[in-house]
Design an enzyme around this catalytic site. Structure first.
Site, PDB file in Angstrom:
ATOM      1  N   ASP A 247       0.845  -1.200   0.000  1.00  0.00           N
ATOM      2  CA  ASP A 247       0.000   0.000   0.000  1.00  0.00           C
ATOM      3  C   ASP A 247       0.879   1.248   0.000  1.00  0.00           C
ATOM      4  O   ASP A 247       1.915   1.292   0.672  1.00  0.00           O
ATOM      5  CB  ASP A 247      -0.923   0.011   1.213  1.00  0.00           C
ATOM      6  CG  ASP A 247      -2.114  -0.930   1.040  1.00  0.00           C
ATOM      7  OD1 ASP A 247      -2.215  -1.560  -0.033  1.00  0.00           O
ATOM      8  OD2 ASP A 247      -2.929  -1.041   1.973  1.00  0.00           O
TER       9      ASP A 247
ATOM     10  N   ARG B 243      -1.500   3.203  14.326  1.00  0.00           N
ATOM     11  CA  ARG B 243      -2.716   2.427  14.134  1.00  0.00           C
ATOM     12  C   ARG B 243      -2.460   1.002  14.627  1.00  0.00           C
ATOM     13  O   ARG B 243      -1.309   0.597  14.829  1.00  0.00           O
ATOM     14  CB  ARG B 243      -3.174   2.400  12.673  1.00  0.00           C
ATOM     15  CG  ARG B 243      -2.204   1.757  11.716  1.00  0.00           C
ATOM     16  CD  ARG B 243      -2.745   1.696  10.310  1.00  0.00           C
ATOM     17  NE  ARG B 243      -3.929   0.848  10.228  1.00  0.00           N
ATOM     18  CZ  ARG B 243      -4.507   0.497   9.066  1.00  0.00           C
ATOM     19  NH1 ARG B 243      -4.022   0.962   7.928  1.00  0.00           N
ATOM     20  NH2 ARG B 243      -5.562  -0.290   9.054  1.00  0.00           N
TER      21      ARG B 243
ATOM     22  N   ASP C 138      -9.492  -7.799  -0.034  1.00  0.00           N
ATOM     23  CA  ASP C 138      -8.219  -8.446   0.241  1.00  0.00           C
ATOM     24  C   ASP C 138      -8.404  -9.695   1.094  1.00  0.00           C
ATOM     25  O   ASP C 138      -7.665 -10.677   0.938  1.00  0.00           O
ATOM     26  CB  ASP C 138      -7.234  -7.478   0.896  1.00  0.00           C
ATOM     27  CG  ASP C 138      -7.822  -6.727   2.081  1.00  0.00           C
ATOM     28  OD1 ASP C 138      -9.038  -6.829   2.330  1.00  0.00           O
ATOM     29  OD2 ASP C 138      -7.056  -6.022   2.764  1.00  0.00           O
TER      30      ASP C 138
ATOM     31  N   HIS D 207      -7.520   6.407   5.370  1.00  0.00           N
ATOM     32  CA  HIS D 207      -7.181   5.028   5.057  1.00  0.00           C
ATOM     33  C   HIS D 207      -8.435   4.294   4.600  1.00  0.00           C
ATOM     34  O   HIS D 207      -9.511   4.441   5.165  1.00  0.00           O
ATOM     35  CB  HIS D 207      -6.582   4.321   6.284  1.00  0.00           C
ATOM     36  CG  HIS D 207      -5.893   3.044   5.934  1.00  0.00           C
ATOM     37  ND1 HIS D 207      -6.572   1.866   5.796  1.00  0.00           N
ATOM     38  CD2 HIS D 207      -4.587   2.759   5.678  1.00  0.00           C
ATOM     39  CE1 HIS D 207      -5.720   0.897   5.478  1.00  0.00           C
ATOM     40  NE2 HIS D 207      -4.519   1.415   5.395  1.00  0.00           N
TER      41      HIS D 207
ATOM     42  N   SER E 184     -13.376   3.638   5.666  1.00  0.00           N
ATOM     43  CA  SER E 184     -14.481   4.200   4.909  1.00  0.00           C
ATOM     44  C   SER E 184     -15.522   3.130   4.590  1.00  0.00           C
ATOM     45  O   SER E 184     -15.276   1.944   4.701  1.00  0.00           O
ATOM     46  CB  SER E 184     -13.953   4.833   3.613  1.00  0.00           C
ATOM     47  OG  SER E 184     -13.340   3.839   2.804  1.00  0.00           O
TER      48      SER E 184
END
Length: 405
Positions: free
Chosen positions: A97, A131, A183, A216, A220
């Site tokens: 990412d 995180r 994923d 990120h 969402s």
């Protein structure tokens, strides 16, 4: 391997990734694996913040081969990953990412692990930066394991090393119809089809970075997307694993990680309309896949909530969720008739509710706060059972003496 074929293709899907992209690419450039053995395929998914331009600048100066593809925004991470996968030439692929970064020796260690043990998937230890990151699967390095005999089912993100031949043989791509959990679907399929999985726990291979702007992708999306994700993962597991304990072992993951949070504290803030809609979305999943063998693997508060979801009892569910949210310790009730222990969550032996006692039986490994002995004292259920047996034996001895007298 031909002379021109790289060992690993690093696939980076990037959307509005600045300034995090800078450190991400630095971590790729700084890899100890020979640059000639790495190719980078970076897909700019319609960014407007300079992401595409920075990728092109990197391609000009990077020591490894870099391909930059710029396209209109696809609406999610699956599209760019699939584009990169179709372009990849490496023996392995790694999905990175654009706001995260690699440990310096990550690719070298993962490729060496896969080559030495001939495994198709390699998990490198992940740590979070601003995180949370999964932790349960990093207890020790496992040169060769599988999804049934380890805890890898609790990390289904795409940031792993995959043997490309495995993916091409099964025509594997990310499901672009899913806006979250895509994923998880891809990685679980790889686990199930893989000839062995390796876990590297003694070196941090991946840094999962929390963005300061809160953008990120996993943060969402509406609640209905979570049900889409759970449905797809449950269907995949059911298709690839026959019914039985092995399937139940894997089904714990979508029930516990994807479905149950929708019936956690957020449920108390939902309107009656949303509560009803959530139960409506959950019903076909509960009807198809939820059963007692699976339920027994979960803690009482988890099992109880899902049983109530299966029955559509929003009223009772709210009481249990409120109890759990308040972090209250349930009273341990030991049935004097048989010495069996139960955790007295709301509506235990409530005649109006009519809930079976079996729903309140703790797992052997479950730790509970025992109000009956000492408030907030934590004991194992095994100790509870031993104490109950001792009490029963003592009672029988007293009764025997009284009868003799």
């Amino acid at each position: 391997m031909t002379a021109a074929q790289p060992d690993v293709s690093v696939i980076i899907g990037a959307y509005e990734a600045m300034p995090y992209l800078v450190e991400c690419l630095q971590s790729v450039e700084g890899q100890t694996l020979d640059p000639a053995r790495i190719e980078v395929i970076a897909v700019d998914d319609g960014s407007t913040d300079g992401t595409g331009e920075y990728l092109e600048e990197f391609a000009k100066r990077a020591p490894m081969t870099v391909t930059v593809i710029r396209q209109e925004n696809s609406g999610g991470p699956s599209g760019p990953r699939n584009v990169g996968l179709d372009q990849a030439r490496g023996r392995y692929v790694f999905f990175l990412d654009a706001d995260d970064r690699l440990g310096t020796e990550a690719l070298e260690r993962m490729v060496a692990m896969a080559d030495e043990h001939r495994t198709d998937v390699v998990l490198g230890k992940v740590v979070g930066v601003n995180r949370n990151a999964p932790k349960s699967m990093w207890g020790k390095t496992l040169p060769r394991t599988d999804v049934f005999s380890s805890k890898i089912k609790f990390t289904l993100s795409a940031q792993k090393l995959f043997r490309r031949e495995l993916l091409t043989r099964h025509g594997m791509h990310f499901d672009e119809s899913l806006k979250t959990g895509e994923d998880a679907l891809f990685t679980m399929e790889a686990y199930l089809r893989a000839d062995g999985v390796s876990v590297i726990s003694d070196y941090t291979c991946y840094y999962l970075v929390g963005r300061d702007d809160g953008k990120h992708v996993t943060k969402s999306g509406s609640y209905s997307l979570r049900f889409d994700s759970a449905r797809a993962l449950m269907r995949l597991i059911a298709e690839l694993v026959p019914a039985g304990p092995r399937r139940d072992l894997l089904m714990v993951r979508p029930f516990l990680i994807t479905l149950l949070p929708q019936f956690g504290p957020v449920f108390l803030t939902n309107s009656e309309e949303i509560r009803a809609h959530k139960l409506e979305l959950a019903k076909p999943l509960m009807d198809a896949y939820w059963h007692e063998g699976l339920a027994r693997q979960l803690k009482v508060n988890e099992r109880l909530r899902l049983h109530l979801v299966a029955r559509g009892r929003a009223d009772l569910l709210a009481d249990v969720v409120g109890f759990v949210k308040a972090n209250k310790a349930p009273t341990v009730f030991i049935d004097p008739r048989g010495g069996r222990a139960y955790l007295a969550y709301p509506h235990f032996r409530d005649r109006a509710a009519g809930l079976p006692d079996e729903w309140f039986v703790p797992t052997v490994r479950e730790t509970v706060a025992v109000e009956a002995f000492k408030p907030t004292t934590t004991v194992h259920f095994r100790r509870l059972r031993k104490a109950a047996r001792r009490l029963r034996k003592a009672a029988r001895r007293v009764l025997k003496v009284r009868r003799a007298a």
